[in-house]
Design an enzyme around this catalytic site. Structure first.
Site, PDB file in Angstrom:
ATOM      1  N   HIS A  76     -47.672 -26.240  92.445  1.00 37.60           N
ATOM      2  CA  HIS A  76     -47.384 -27.572  92.986  1.00 37.60           C
ATOM      3  C   HIS A  76     -46.982 -27.525  94.447  1.00 37.60           C
ATOM      4  O   HIS A  76     -46.888 -28.570  95.100  1.00 37.60           O
ATOM      5  CB  HIS A  76     -46.251 -28.230  92.187  1.00 37.60           C
ATOM      6  N   CYS A  98     -51.860 -24.756  94.853  1.00 32.56           N
ATOM      7  CA  CYS A  98     -53.220 -25.247  94.610  1.00 32.56           C
ATOM      8  C   CYS A  98     -53.880 -25.623  95.935  1.00 32.56           C
ATOM      9  O   CYS A  98     -53.269 -26.313  96.762  1.00 32.56           O
ATOM     10  CB  CYS A  98     -53.171 -26.462  93.693  1.00 32.56           C
ATOM     11  N   HIS A 126     -41.725 -35.803  91.276  1.00 36.47           N
ATOM     12  CA  HIS A 126     -42.564 -34.641  90.964  1.00 36.47           C
ATOM     13  C   HIS A 126     -42.504 -33.639  92.117  1.00 36.47           C
ATOM     14  O   HIS A 126     -42.518 -34.025  93.289  1.00 36.47           O
ATOM     15  CB  HIS A 126     -44.005 -35.096  90.734  1.00 36.47           C
ATOM     16  N   GLU A 128     -44.671 -31.705  93.377  1.00 39.21           N
ATOM     17  CA  GLU A 128     -45.816 -31.788  94.296  1.00 39.21           C
ATOM     18  C   GLU A 128     -45.597 -32.881  95.338  1.00 39.21           C
ATOM     19  O   GLU A 128     -45.847 -32.684  96.529  1.00 39.21           O
ATOM     20  CB  GLU A 128     -47.101 -32.072  93.511  1.00 39.21           C
ATOM     21  N   CYS A 198     -57.553 -34.653  92.708  1.00 36.14           N
ATOM     22  CA  CYS A 198     -58.366 -33.490  92.345  1.00 36.14           C
ATOM     23  C   CYS A 198     -59.582 -33.933  91.537  1.00 36.14           C
ATOM     24  O   CYS A 198     -59.468 -34.762  90.629  1.00 36.14           O
ATOM     25  CB  CYS A 198     -57.511 -32.514  91.533  1.00 36.14           C
ATOM     26  N   SER A 227     -47.421 -34.000  84.904  1.00 31.69           N
ATOM     27  CA  SER A 227     -47.883 -35.317  85.350  1.00 31.69           C
ATOM     28  C   SER A 227     -49.284 -35.621  84.827  1.00 31.69           C
ATOM     29  O   SER A 227     -49.548 -36.704  84.312  1.00 31.69           O
ATOM     30  CB  SER A 227     -47.875 -35.379  86.879  1.00 31.69           C
ATOM     31  N   ASN A 228     -50.202 -34.664  84.955  1.00 31.17           N
ATOM     32  CA  ASN A 228     -51.587 -34.955  84.551  1.00 31.17           C
ATOM     33  C   ASN A 228     -51.697 -35.129  83.040  1.00 31.17           C
ATOM     34  O   ASN A 228     -52.489 -35.920  82.550  1.00 31.17           O
ATOM     35  CB  ASN A 228     -52.539 -33.865  85.065  1.00 31.17           C
TER      36      ASN A 228
END
Length: 702
Positions: A76, A98, A126, A128, A198, A227-228
């Site tokens: 992240h 990433c 989050h 990220e 993404c 999260s995803n």
């Protein structure tokens, strides 16, 4: 009973960024080196535990890094200040952030350098997003959705002329980001949009949407803090019953009874090993469901295996005794409370005990038969001493329909019958002369529910087990409901078309609309703006969960299984009400609500206003409307014109006043009244915009 089918999403499992990070870490520790991660490498508790078991430590600060360990920066990413601290520390580290996240860091850094305000669409808490925010400078905002972005701009935190740059968290909902993009372009004069979601995320969400529309249940595998994964669950929940699990052990909490089609997907941080274990365990559970139901049914049917009544013994050998000597046709001679006397053409007197008339306990021979009727019967016992023959219509019916029950078991055919009896372990359903046992666990009645509520109800079921020896069968209402649900869904999509009307049930409400079930497993959405001609803040102002509503299909996407529903009725349109109740030349009483330099706006009925031009307020010339009128005044006016295309209503007080006396001097020319002065449509729009701004300001103050 057919087993439920499991379909696993092709995109399930590690995305590129996670796969890259995991391989780099595993390669490092497999070479004998030690490693620790700055925060969890990925959002998957089970995988993190596995790494800890292999010696990988999780640290929260650089001070916690043990001597001799290589520090891995998580996928992240980390805040800019912390990243610089790691670099300057001189410690051994590997950055496995990433690449998609790294790209966002680069984008926002560039926008910051250009003195632009950065807006991040994502979860502010989050890691990220925290990292992205640190690269964005001081002029940065985080919004969770399109509505948050709209409020940010409308309520003045960002001026419409402020140069903004919009980016998104890599796992942000792609559809929601498109809404954000539209709002940014519409409300801001200088907006730059960077689609930083993404590619794997968008693909995963699209596939989850498709799968959830095709199955009765969805299993989403992944960490609850991911999260995803949470967004995948949200996508699936819009279409069918969905569950989020972190590992195979959690499957035991899910009831798979009656489910015929199951879809499965997994978040970007879910290892293949966990996915495979979940699918394998789920297959085993489904395999055991049929066996469990059959065992339960057999246990009840064979509580006393050593004791068989004469009738059961006869049923056991029906295949051998049903020959021409045992089959007879009897003519009804007399019907009494205990038996039915019949003539079978022999010297003995034939009779059918009432219990042998039908397997249906509700059957009434006195109401169903009359003297002279002919019945197909089986000889049960002959008593030459007494000159009687005992006969059974029930056994004949069983023999006739038993083959159909066996065939239904093989083919998974859905049958329909009536619940005639409630026993301690389930229900007895009667169909075509056959009594079918339905275990309580397969009856659709909740564990804390009352089986008695099913009595005398007609139900659909499938046959899941047959006992040829004792001519007994076990059925499942749950299994049939799953099949019926799937067939109903397929039928709906085969016939659905724009404009078709349905009576649906409101299943859930969100801030932006109401979801309505149109058919089993098929939901459509009524957008909030479609619920009422008036402006509403929440769908609950119009409908509630459980309401039955009359809707029609406005838009239909058969590929994505998405339905937009219409609800507002034309006759409720305020402009149609105006056309019907307030035609031109109507004389009505209105309330003054706003003043302008060129006239006064008056409320005809709630949310419907007309303009009284300054020239139509008085017979005398006035400088401004306030010379004659005040806000709140109720005045009588005449409707002089309605422009439905431009949504414009002209009203006149002057038209109802007595004509003025002509007292003009001879040398003066009396002014000619050419009717209402023409006011430009731009003026009307400007006034409407001003009114809306005032309403927004009032709402903000509240």
């Amino acid at each position: 009973m057919g087993k439920a089918e499991i379909t696993l999403a092709k995109s399930a499992g590690f995305c590129f960024g996670v796969d890259r990070a995991v391989k780099m870490l595993l390669s490092h520790i497999e070479s004998g080196k030690k490693a620790c991660t700055l925060g969890p490498l990925i959002h998957n508790p089970d995988f993190i535990k596995e790494l800890e078991g292999r010696g990988v430590k999780v640290v929260n600060t650089t001070d916690e890094v043990p001597e001799g360990y290589t520090l891995f920066i998580r996928t992240h990413g980390i805040p800019k200040e912390l990243n610089e601290a790691v670099i300057n520390s001189g410690m051994d580290f590997l950055d496995v952030t990433c690449p998609f996240v790294k790209r966002i860091h680069s984008v926002v850094s560039g926008e910051k350098a250009s003195d632009r305000t950065v807006i991040i669409a994502g979860d502010a808490d989050h890691p990220e997003v925290k990292g992205i925010k640190s690269y964005s400078g001081e002029r940065v905002f985080v919004v969770e959705n399109a509505e948050g972005l709209e409020k940010l701009i409308k309520f003045g935190k960002i001026n419409k002329n402020t140069p903004i740059s919009l980016v998104a968290q890599t796992t942000f909902d792609s559809k929601e980001f498109k809404k954000c993009e539209k709002i940014a372009n519409f409300l801001c004069t200088n907006a730059k949009i960077f689609d930083t979601i993404c590619n794997a995320t968008a693909l995963r969400q699209a596939e989850a949407h498709k799968l959830s529309g095709e199955n009765d249940m969805m299993i989403v595998i992944g960490g609850r803090n991911s999260s995803n994964t949470k967004k995948l669950l949200g996508v699936c929940e819009n279409n069918c019953k969905s569950y989020l699990i972190e590992n195979a052990a959690e499957l035991s909490e899910i009831n798979f009874n009656g489910v015929m089609a199951i879809g499965a997907t997994a978040g970007a941080s879910t290892p293949d090993g966990i996915i495979k274990e979940v699918v394998k365990t789920m297959s085993e559970i489904i395999e055991n469901i049929s066996t469990e139901a059959e065992t339960e049914g057999q246990a009840v049917a064979a509580e006393n295996p050593e004791e068989m009544s004469f009738e059961e013994a006869l049923e056991e050998n029906l295949n051998t005794v049903l020959n021409n000597d045992k089959k007879v046709v009897g003519t009804v001679m007399h019907i009494s409370a205990n038996e039915i006397q019949v003539d079978i053409g022999r010297k003995q007197t034939g009779y059918i005990p009432i219990d042998e008339y039908s397997a249906d306990p509700t059957a009434d021979p006195a109401a169903e038969l009359k003297v002279g009727d002919q019945l197909n019967l089986i000889i049960m016992k002959t008593n030459d001493m007494e000159g009687t023959i005992m006969l059974s219509k029930r056994l004949y019916d069983v023999a006739q329909y038993w083959d159909g029950i066996v065939e239904a078991n093989k083919e998974g055919t859905i049958l329909e019958g009536t619940v005639v009896e409630v026993i301690s372990k389930g229900l007895i359903v009667f169909v075509n002369g056959i009594r079918i046992f339905i275990p309580a666990s397969l009856s659709t009645v909740p564990r804390d529910g009352r089986l008695e509520d099913m009595l005398n109800k007609t139900v659909k079921f499938t046959v899941i087990d047959t006992d040829r020896r004792r001519k007994k069968a076990v059925g499942s209402i749950k299994a049939a409901s799953g099949v019926v649900r799937k067939e109903a869904r397929e039928k709906f999509w085969a016939e659905a078309a724009e404009g078709q009307h349905y009576n649906g049930t409101v299943k859930s409400l969100t801030d932006y609309g109401a979801f309505v079930e149109l058919a089993p497993g098929v939901d459509g959405m009524i957008h909030r703006t479609e619920l009422s001609w008036k402006r509403i803040k929440h769908p609950s102002e119009v409908v509630n969960v459980g309401d039955t509503v009359d809707v029609y299909i406005k838009a239909l996407d058969t590929e994505k299984k998405k339905i937009s529903l219409g609800y507002k009725k034309l006759e409720d349109n305020p402009w149609e009400v105006l056309r019907r109740d307030y035609p031109v030349d109507s004389e009505i009483t209105v309330k003054i609500v706003r003043m302008t330099t060129f006239g006064a706006f008056a409320e005809i009925f709630p949310k419907m206003e007309g303009l009284i031009h300054i020239s139509q307020i008085s017979n005398e010339r006035i400088e401004k409307p306030q010379d004659v009128l005040s806000i709140g005044d109720e005045v009588k006016v005449k409707v002089t014109d309605i422009d439905f295309d431009r949504k414009r209503i002209s009203l006149s007080i002057k038209a109802l006043l007595p004509a003025p006396e002509k007292t003009a001097a001879p040398e003066e020319v009396a002014p000619v009244d050419n009717g209402p002065a023409v006011i430009s449509f731009d003026d009307i729009i400007a006034e409407a915009a001003k009114a809306e701004a005032e309403e927004t300001a009032e709402a903000t103050e509240e």
